[in-house]
Motif scaffolding. Sequence first.
Motif, short mmCIF file in Angstrom:
data_model
loop_
_atom_site.label_atom_id
_atom_site.label_comp_id
_atom_site.label_asym_id
_atom_site.label_seq_id
_atom_site.Cartn_x
_atom_site.Cartn_y
_atom_site.Cartn_z
N GLY A 10 4.59 6.29 55.41
CA GLY A 10 5.71 5.71 56.12
C GLY A 10 5.26 4.58 57.02
O GLY A 10 4.09 4.35 57.23
N ARG A 14 8.76 5.13 62.09
CA ARG A 14 9.87 5.54 61.22
C ARG A 14 9.47 6.83 60.51
O ARG A 14 9.07 6.80 59.35
CB ARG A 14 10.20 4.44 60.22
N GLU A 16 11.10 9.03 59.14
CA GLU A 16 11.86 9.36 57.92
C GLU A 16 11.15 8.88 56.67
O GLU A 16 11.30 9.47 55.60
CB GLU A 16 13.29 8.81 58.00
N ASP A 17 10.36 7.80 56.76
CA ASP A 17 9.62 7.33 55.58
C ASP A 17 8.63 8.38 55.10
O ASP A 17 8.49 8.61 53.91
CB ASP A 17 8.89 6.02 55.87
N THR A 42 19.69 9.37 51.72
CA THR A 42 19.68 7.96 51.32
C THR A 42 20.95 7.46 50.64
O THR A 42 21.14 6.25 50.50
CB THR A 42 18.51 7.69 50.35
N LYS A 80 3.56 4.95 46.80
CA LYS A 80 3.76 4.69 48.23
C LYS A 80 2.88 3.55 48.75
O LYS A 80 3.18 2.98 49.80
CB LYS A 80 3.53 5.95 49.06
N SER A 84 7.82 1.18 50.35
CA SER A 84 8.33 2.37 51.03
C SER A 84 9.32 3.06 50.10
O SER A 84 9.87 2.42 49.19
CB SER A 84 9.03 1.97 52.33
N ILE A 86 12.38 3.99 50.59
CA ILE A 86 13.73 3.42 50.64
C ILE A 86 13.78 2.08 49.93
O ILE A 86 14.77 1.74 49.28
CB ILE A 86 14.28 3.34 52.10
N THR A 87 12.70 1.31 50.00
CA THR A 87 12.66 0.04 49.28
C THR A 87 12.68 0.29 47.78
O THR A 87 13.43 -0.36 47.04
CB THR A 87 11.40 -0.77 49.67
#
Length: 193
Positions: A10, A14, A16-17, A42, A80, A84, A86-87
């Motif tokens: 992450g 952040r 959450e990552d 997400t 990873k 990330s 989310i990306t």
Amino acid sequence: MIVTMDQTGGVPGRPEDGQLVQLMAAVSAGDSVALADLYARTSAKLYGICLRVLGSEAEAEEALQEAFLTVWRRAASFDKSRASPITWLAVLTRNKAIDRLRLRRAPAETLDAANDVADEGASAFELVEAAQDRERLAYCLGELDERPREVIRAAFLDGLSYPELAEREAVPLGTMKSWIRRGLIRLRGCLER
């Protein structure tokens, strides 16, 4: 600004990552509960991407569903160190939405419109004639001495300029032009027979 990854994959600050990285690993191992958790964390953001691309709530929901089916099948391809979570999810989801946007075009209309386009391709007769011309040219090129044949091929088939050929052959430009001119005269004589 340079952003570095923390130990869990992450971005520092952040957390959450790191949790998403762990969820992605669990999904890649076939954990459906992890997929549900990933979806819960997400889906709102990813739905927004779909809605922005498609402009239709129904299509955005379908694109999001397709995206998560792909996540289920391809979670193991997430790296990873490259992005990330989310990306990665956002790019995958955006691509699904764009695919759906492309499918919107009515294929039947496209096919019907193709009937109105004139076929400007060569006829069978023209294709046969062109093949015969190529064979004749190859035959006549074969009748030339090696040096004129090679420089003509280089000039007219490979696109080299006369100065480039003169430099390559280490001869004056005038000599190169003479070789090509004499070779072309012999070639034309052969083709006219």
